[in-house]
Every structure is written in structure tokens, then in C-alpha cells.
Design a protein around this motif. Structure first.
Motif, PDB file in Angstrom:
ATOM      1  N   SER A  98       0.874  -1.169   0.000  1.00 22.54           N
ATOM      2  CA  SER A  98       0.000   0.000   0.000  1.00 22.54           C
ATOM      3  C   SER A  98       0.912   1.221   0.000  1.00 22.54           C
ATOM      4  CB  SER A  98      -0.887  -0.019   1.242  1.00 22.54           C
ATOM      5  OG  SER A  98      -1.692   1.135   1.304  1.00 22.54           O
ATOM      6  N   VAL A  99       0.843   2.006  -1.078  1.00 27.64           N
ATOM      7  CA  VAL A  99       1.844   3.036  -1.328  1.00 27.64           C
ATOM      8  C   VAL A  99       1.197   4.401  -1.523  1.00 27.64           C
ATOM      9  CG1 VAL A  99       3.689   3.776  -2.896  1.00 27.64           C
ATOM     10  CG2 VAL A  99       3.367   1.335  -2.416  1.00 27.64           C
ATOM     11  N   LYS A 100       1.823   5.397  -0.941  1.00 25.57           N
ATOM     12  CA  LYS A 100       1.444   6.781  -1.235  1.00 25.57           C
ATOM     13  C   LYS A 100       2.529   7.367  -2.125  1.00 25.57           C
ATOM     14  CE  LYS A 100      -0.578   9.177   1.937  1.00 25.57           C
ATOM     15  NZ  LYS A 100      -0.846   9.967   3.157  1.00 25.57           N
ATOM     16  N   ARG A 101       2.125   7.818  -3.302  1.00 28.24           N
ATOM     17  CA  ARG A 101       3.090   8.380  -4.237  1.00 28.24           C
ATOM     18  C   ARG A 101       3.471   9.796  -3.835  1.00 28.24           C
ATOM     19  NH1 ARG A 101       0.797   7.193 -10.159  1.00 28.24           N
ATOM     20  NH2 ARG A 101       2.748   8.281 -10.661  1.00 28.24           N
ATOM     21  N   LEU A 102       4.615  10.233  -4.346  1.00 29.73           N
ATOM     22  CA  LEU A 102       5.043  11.612  -4.105  1.00 29.73           C
ATOM     23  C   LEU A 102       3.948  12.581  -4.549  1.00 29.73           C
ATOM     24  CD1 LEU A 102       8.796  11.617  -5.207  1.00 29.73           C
ATOM     25  CD2 LEU A 102       7.892  11.942  -2.894  1.00 29.73           C
ATOM     26  N   PHE A 103       3.634  13.526  -3.676  1.00 31.82           N
ATOM     27  CA  PHE A 103       2.617  14.549  -3.930  1.00 31.82           C
ATOM     28  C   PHE A 103       1.214  13.962  -4.019  1.00 31.82           C
ATOM     29  CE2 PHE A 103       6.154  17.161  -4.394  1.00 31.82           C
ATOM     30  CZ  PHE A 103       6.976  16.716  -5.415  1.00 31.82           C
ATOM     31  N   GLY A 104       1.077  12.680  -3.717  1.00 33.34           N
ATOM     32  CA  GLY A 104      -0.242  12.065  -3.736  1.00 33.34           C
ATOM     33  C   GLY A 104      -0.896  12.128  -2.371  1.00 33.34           C
ATOM     34  N   VAL A 105      -2.197  11.910  -2.324  1.00 34.19           N
ATOM     35  CA  VAL A 105      -2.921  11.925  -1.049  1.00 34.19           C
ATOM     36  C   VAL A 105      -3.534  10.576  -0.739  1.00 34.19           C
ATOM     37  CG1 VAL A 105      -3.380  14.397  -1.123  1.00 34.19           C
ATOM     38  CG2 VAL A 105      -5.020  12.804  -2.162  1.00 34.19           C
ATOM     39  N   ALA A 106      -3.694   9.758  -1.754  1.00 33.91           N
ATOM     40  CA  ALA A 106      -4.367   8.469  -1.553  1.00 33.91           C
ATOM     41  C   ALA A 106      -3.351   7.344  -1.437  1.00 33.91           C
ATOM     42  CB  ALA A 106      -5.308   8.195  -2.728  1.00 33.91           C
ATOM     43  N   TRP A 107      -3.740   6.316  -0.687  1.00 33.59           N
ATOM     44  CA  TRP A 107      -2.965   5.083  -0.619  1.00 33.59           C
ATOM     45  C   TRP A 107      -3.418   4.188  -1.781  1.00 33.59           C
ATOM     46  CZ3 TRP A 107       1.103   4.605   2.524  1.00 33.59           C
ATOM     47  CH2 TRP A 107       1.173   5.452   3.634  1.00 33.59           C
ATOM     48  N   LEU A 108      -2.469   3.749  -2.566  1.00 31.09           N
ATOM     49  CA  LEU A 108      -2.765   2.954  -3.754  1.00 31.09           C
ATOM     50  C   LEU A 108      -2.209   1.544  -3.593  1.00 31.09           C
ATOM     51  CD1 LEU A 108      -1.900   5.609  -6.487  1.00 31.09           C
ATOM     52  CD2 LEU A 108      -4.134   5.129  -5.456  1.00 31.09           C
ATOM     53  N   ASP A 109      -2.867   0.584  -4.250  1.00 31.18           N
ATOM     54  CA  ASP A 109      -2.453  -0.818  -4.169  1.00 31.18           C
ATOM     55  C   ASP A 109      -1.543  -1.177  -5.333  1.00 31.18           C
ATOM     56  OD1 ASP A 109      -5.853  -1.700  -3.258  1.00 31.18           O
ATOM     57  OD2 ASP A 109      -4.176  -1.065  -1.997  1.00 31.18           O
ATOM     58  N   TYR A 110      -0.425  -1.823  -4.994  1.00 27.36           N
ATOM     59  CA  TYR A 110       0.505  -2.279  -6.023  1.00 27.36           C
ATOM     60  C   TYR A 110       0.852  -3.742  -5.784  1.00 27.36           C
ATOM     61  CZ  TYR A 110       1.101   2.553  -7.448  1.00 27.36           C
ATOM     62  OH  TYR A 110       0.876   3.826  -7.905  1.00 27.36           O
ATOM     63  N   TRP A 111       1.063  -4.450  -6.896  1.00 25.35           N
ATOM     64  CA  TRP A 111       1.401  -5.869  -6.860  1.00 25.35           C
ATOM     65  C   TRP A 111       2.675  -6.128  -7.660  1.00 25.35           C
ATOM     66  CZ3 TRP A 111      -1.390  -9.491  -4.152  1.00 25.35           C
ATOM     67  CH2 TRP A 111      -2.625  -9.075  -3.651  1.00 25.35           C
ATOM     68  N   GLY A 112       3.437  -7.085  -7.188  1.00 25.73           N
ATOM     69  CA  GLY A 112       4.581  -7.536  -7.952  1.00 25.73           C
ATOM     70  C   GLY A 112       4.164  -8.542  -9.003  1.00 25.73           C
ATOM     71  N   GLN A 113       5.123  -8.921  -9.835  1.00 25.39           N
ATOM     72  CA  GLN A 113       4.841  -9.822 -10.942  1.00 25.39           C
ATOM     73  C   GLN A 113       4.882 -11.294 -10.533  1.00 25.39           C
ATOM     74  OE1 GLN A 113       7.755  -8.563 -10.295  1.00 25.39           O
ATOM     75  NE2 GLN A 113       9.255 -10.195 -10.637  1.00 25.39           N
ATOM     76  N   GLY A 114       5.372 -11.559  -9.358  1.00 29.41           N
ATOM     77  CA  GLY A 114       5.431 -12.925  -8.854  1.00 29.41           C
ATOM     78  C   GLY A 114       6.798 -13.556  -9.046  1.00 29.41           C
ATOM     79  N   THR A 115       7.172 -14.411  -8.122  1.00 25.69           N
ATOM     80  CA  THR A 115       8.420 -15.156  -8.241  1.00 25.69           C
ATOM     81  C   THR A 115       8.134 -16.618  -7.895  1.00 25.69           C
ATOM     82  OG1 THR A 115      10.763 -15.240  -7.586  1.00 25.69           O
ATOM     83  CG2 THR A 115       9.187 -14.670  -5.855  1.00 25.69           C
ATOM     84  N   GLN A 116       8.636 -17.512  -8.731  1.00 23.55           N
ATOM     85  CA  GLN A 116       8.354 -18.938  -8.564  1.00 23.55           C
ATOM     86  C   GLN A 116       9.274 -19.550  -7.521  1.00 23.55           C
ATOM     87  OE1 GLN A 116       6.024 -21.086 -10.210  1.00 23.55           O
ATOM     88  NE2 GLN A 116       6.748 -22.578  -8.695  1.00 23.55           N
ATOM     89  N   VAL A 117       8.667 -20.271  -6.598  1.00 23.98           N
ATOM     90  CA  VAL A 117       9.421 -21.058  -5.627  1.00 23.98           C
ATOM     91  C   VAL A 117       9.047 -22.525  -5.840  1.00 23.98           C
ATOM     92  CG1 VAL A 117       9.716 -21.589  -3.182  1.00 23.98           C
ATOM     93  CG2 VAL A 117       9.597 -19.202  -3.931  1.00 23.98           C
ATOM     94  N   THR A 118      10.048 -23.352  -6.044  1.00 23.54           N
ATOM     95  CA  THR A 118       9.829 -24.774  -6.263  1.00 23.54           C
ATOM     96  C   THR A 118      10.627 -25.570  -5.238  1.00 23.54           C
ATOM     97  OG1 THR A 118       9.514 -24.406  -8.634  1.00 23.54           O
ATOM     98  CG2 THR A 118       9.958 -26.661  -7.915  1.00 23.54           C
ATOM     99  N   VAL A 119       9.938 -26.420  -4.505  1.00 23.94           N
ATOM    100  CA  VAL A 119      10.578 -27.244  -3.481  1.00 23.94           C
ATOM    101  C   VAL A 119      10.484 -28.697  -3.915  1.00 23.94           C
ATOM    102  CG1 VAL A 119      10.650 -27.843  -1.043  1.00 23.94           C
ATOM    103  CG2 VAL A 119       9.842 -25.578  -1.741  1.00 23.94           C
ATOM    104  N   SER A 120      11.633 -29.301  -4.123  1.00 20.54           N
ATOM    105  CA  SER A 120      11.660 -30.695  -4.570  1.00 20.54           C
ATOM    106  C   SER A 120      11.716 -31.642  -3.375  1.00 20.54           C
ATOM    107  CB  SER A 120      12.876 -30.923  -5.471  1.00 20.54           C
ATOM    108  OG  SER A 120      14.075 -30.724  -4.741  1.00 20.54           O
ATOM    109  N   SER A 121      11.091 -32.798  -3.540  1.00 17.33           N
ATOM    110  CA  SER A 121      11.051 -33.773  -2.440  1.00 17.33           C
ATOM    111  C   SER A 121      12.222 -34.731  -2.498  1.00 17.33           C
ATOM    112  CB  SER A 121       9.746 -34.552  -2.496  1.00 17.33           C
ATOM    113  OG  SER A 121       9.605 -35.176  -3.750  1.00 17.33           O
TER     114      SER A 121
END
Length: 121
Positions: A98-121
Motif C-alpha cells: 500500500s503506497v502513497k506516491r510523491l505529492f499524492g494523497v491516496a494510498w494505492l495498491d501495487y502488486w509484484g509480478q510474482g516469483t516462482q518457488v519450487t521445493v523438490s522432495s
């Protein structure tokens, strides 16, 4: 423009450890809560851990004691240290902020692109 860039995913054996990172870049005034989610194909998004700007943390029950969320406010970065990894932890991990941009007043939602985690047995 604000972006969340994740890194650190990869392949690890069961019982191993991995640390993933998410850096917020761009014209940022402040960041409130930062969150790690995970979601596999055809599955619902699952909350993993949250951390407030003051450092208060919260975890999903299945991750308590194994995962640790932390943040570096100077670097606008959130981390997820994952220990004792299990094959069922295999999926894509996403960060949210949840980010407030420079000179902004509202809190905005941002998401990353994702990172794969693989756990082998």
C-alpha cells in the motif's frame, strides 16, 4: 510510476531455505503495509505474511515458525525468509504494498509480478 520487483525465487530441496525479496521503486512518498501472498494455478490466493510500516507482523498458521517477514524501509524492500521448506510450498509468491506516491494523497495498491518457488522432495 511505482513498481514492485520481486527476486530470489528458485529451486530448493525439501527442508532447505530460501529468501525472496520485493523492492518498491518509483516516486514513493511512503509505504504502509506490505504483504506476501502465494497462488498456484487454479487455486485461490493465500495470505502468507504481513508487515506494517512499524514492523508489526502477522502470519498464516501454516507458515508460523517457518517463515519470517521483514522489511527495510530505507530500501522500500520487503523480505520473506522461508525455512524448512516443504513441497507443498511450491507455487508463485506475490508481494503487495500500500503506497502513497510523491505529492499524492491516496494510498494505492501495487502488486509484484510474482516469483516462482519450487521445493523438490
Amino acid at each position: 510510476q511505482v513498481q514492485l520487483v520481486e527476486s530470489g525465487g528458485g529451486l530448493v530441496q525439501a527442508g532447505g531455505s530460501l529468501r525472496i525479496s520485493c523492492a518498491a521503486t518509483g516516486s514513493i512518498s511512503s509505504i504502509n503495509t506490505m504483504v506476501w501472498y502465494r497462488q498456484g494455478p487454479g487455486k485461490q490466493r493465500e495470505l502468507v505474511a504481513t508487515i506494517t510500516s512499524g514492523g508489526n507482523t502477522n502470519y498464516a498458521d501454516s507458515q508460523k515458525g517457518r517463515f519470517t517477514i521483514s522489511r527495510d524501509n530505507a530500501k522500500n524492500t520487503v523480505y520473506l525468509q522461508m525455512n524448512s521448506l516443504k513441497p507443498e510450498d511450491t507455487t508463485v509468491y506475490y508481494c503487495y504494498a500500500s503506497v502513497k506516491r510523491l505529492f499524492g494523497v491516496a494510498w494505492l495498491d501495487y502488486w509484484g509480478q510474482g516469483t516462482q518457488v519450487t521445493v523438490s522432495s
